[in-house]
Design a protein around this motif. Sequence first.
Motif, PDB file in Angstrom:
ATOM      1  N   ARG A 295      -0.373  -8.548   2.487  1.00 42.23           N
ATOM      2  CA  ARG A 295       0.080  -7.153   2.509  1.00 42.23           C
ATOM      3  C   ARG A 295       1.470  -7.077   3.130  1.00 42.23           C
ATOM      4  O   ARG A 295       1.774  -7.797   4.077  1.00 42.23           O
TER       5      ARG A 295
ATOM      6  N   SER B  20      -4.259   3.666   3.753  1.00 42.30           N
ATOM      7  CA  SER B  20      -5.354   2.712   3.920  1.00 42.30           C
ATOM      8  C   SER B  20      -5.801   2.210   2.546  1.00 42.30           C
ATOM      9  O   SER B  20      -5.952   2.987   1.613  1.00 42.30           O
ATOM     10  N   LEU B  21      -5.975   0.914   2.451  1.00 41.47           N
ATOM     11  CA  LEU B  21      -6.507   0.360   1.205  1.00 41.47           C
ATOM     12  C   LEU B  21      -7.960  -0.055   1.394  1.00 41.47           C
ATOM     13  O   LEU B  21      -8.490  -0.896   0.665  1.00 41.47           O
ATOM     14  N   LYS B  22      -8.589   0.542   2.411  1.00 43.26           N
ATOM     15  CA  LYS B  22     -10.021   0.253   2.595  1.00 43.26           C
ATOM     16  C   LYS B  22     -10.795   1.081   1.583  1.00 43.26           C
ATOM     17  O   LYS B  22     -10.516   2.256   1.383  1.00 43.26           O
TER      18      LYS B  22
ATOM     19  N   GLY C 205       0.865  -1.179   0.000  1.00 44.74           N
ATOM     20  CA  GLY C 205       0.000   0.000   0.000  1.00 44.74           C
ATOM     21  C   GLY C 205       0.901   1.228   0.000  1.00 44.74           C
ATOM     22  O   GLY C 205       1.749   1.377   0.886  1.00 44.74           O
TER      23      GLY C 205
ATOM     24  N   ALA D 192      -7.596   1.028  -4.557  1.00 48.17           N
ATOM     25  CA  ALA D 192      -7.963   0.007  -3.576  1.00 48.17           C
ATOM     26  C   ALA D 192      -9.172  -0.806  -4.036  1.00 48.17           C
ATOM     27  O   ALA D 192      -9.229  -2.020  -3.855  1.00 48.17           O
ATOM     28  N   TRP D 193     -10.111  -0.159  -4.675  1.00 46.23           N
ATOM     29  CA  TRP D 193     -11.327  -0.878  -5.081  1.00 46.23           C
ATOM     30  C   TRP D 193     -11.039  -1.873  -6.207  1.00 46.23           C
ATOM     31  O   TRP D 193     -11.695  -2.898  -6.326  1.00 46.23           O
TER      32      TRP D 193
ATOM     33  N   VAL E  53      -0.079  -0.615  -4.738  1.00 48.13           N
ATOM     34  CA  VAL E  53      -1.485  -0.199  -4.777  1.00 48.13           C
ATOM     35  C   VAL E  53      -1.656   1.110  -4.015  1.00 48.13           C
ATOM     36  O   VAL E  53      -1.328   1.181  -2.818  1.00 48.13           O
TER      37      VAL E  53
ATOM     38  N   PRO F 121      -4.239   4.314  -2.678  1.00 49.53           N
ATOM     39  CA  PRO F 121      -5.623   4.302  -2.195  1.00 49.53           C
ATOM     40  C   PRO F 121      -6.657   4.400  -3.317  1.00 49.53           C
ATOM     41  O   PRO F 121      -7.698   3.768  -3.255  1.00 49.53           O
TER      42      PRO F 121
END
Length: 434
Positions: free
Chosen positions: A370, A380-382, A226, A354-355, A349, A351
Amino acid sequence: MTFAKLGLTDELLKAIADQGYTLPTPVQEKAIPLILAGRDVLAGAQTGTGKTASFTLPLLQRLAANTDPHQNPRRVRALILVPTRELAAQVYESVLAYGKYLSLQVEPIIGGASVGIQTRQLRRGCDIIVATPGRLIDHIKQRNVSLANIEMLVLDEADRMLDMGFMPDVKQVMALLPKVRQTLLFSATVPNAIKALAASALNNPVEVEVAKQNATAENVSEQVYGIGREYKRELLSYLIGSNNWKQVLVFVRTKHGADRLEKQLIEDGIRSVALHGDKTQGARNKALEYFKTGKVSVLVATDIAARGLDIEDLPHVINYDVPQVPEDYIHRIGRTGRAGSSGVAISLVCPEEAWQLVEIEKLLKRQIPRIEDTGYEPVSLKVIDAPKKNAPNKTTGKKDFRHTKKPAAKATTRTQKPKPGDKNSRPKAKKGTR
Ligand code: AMP
């Protein structure tokens, strides 16, 4: 299981031994006896499984068994259709290598190469054609070739031909083939459109599933970093430089991006070359040759250009941009860990991507490990605002991000631009490693 037990003739066994293969791969073990027996085959096998030999060896054997030595000029009896020029060149090389003790004539009919030379060779006659669909259709229109005597048809990497919009061309070619023939369809993934093609093109096929569908090669270690988009280049150069990696295939989204990253890596002291569809065939061949012979350490490629590349023992694949179509993740990382060797596939990746990672993991039905300590401020990859619903692409049946609106994924911890002296301004390189 040995190659001899699969029912291959001495000429082919000798050529296999020359290649240094000792045992057949799973797809070869399953497909070769079926093809030798004359069955149509639908094989779910990705690149790197030994699929090319699994159709080429029995194809050569069947053609050689009933060659009419008095037929002059030779008639085209087998057609191998592939999506890209690079793959066509590789399959052509394989046919030459495996058929070296047989007297069958093979011609590559590839876009980007001289039409005049191809025309002369086609008119002289040959037994096997390895072709990309567009150029083959040009020759058919010019009446340089007849497909009326085709006994065997191979559709290789059919899912990629679908993705690249070649299905109308493929169908146009198939309409010119004799109805009675043997058809072999190879595809890394088998979306509905490929199932439909198989239903119409194949006669009572045997299905051969090698790697579990949508699974990636088992001997590839996958990692997700990330990272803020603005640090990707630095991290990439660091990973390659500090580990002294000598053969790295880096995937980017656009042709322009490939050229830009090539320049940036060279600025960072890393020998690199870009490979994409805007380059001439000569430049593409040269790029590939530089990479294969170790003149450069990094090949920066777009998906289409990299499709089907067969580079032995490619140890590192890096997704600099996350693939836009989830299935491409499987194709990309299939470049490493081939035929039993091990590999590392790293995805950088940010952010905003991320999707896309979420969609890939949905396809894989597992999470990609990860890397906790990237050396940079964590991101954050949320996915905060996931796309509502990805409508399947009408032609491929696949979910295709390109047709959906990008969601605004936000980092919970914003990546700060590093200040001089900031400990997060670059990865924690060990002394003396850069
Ligand atoms: P493919 O899946 O056809 O792209 O093949 C991947 C790689 O595996 C190529 O470099 C082949 O030369 C190699 N290969 C194919 N069959 C075998 C085998 N039985 N043993 C070892 N390597 C193989």
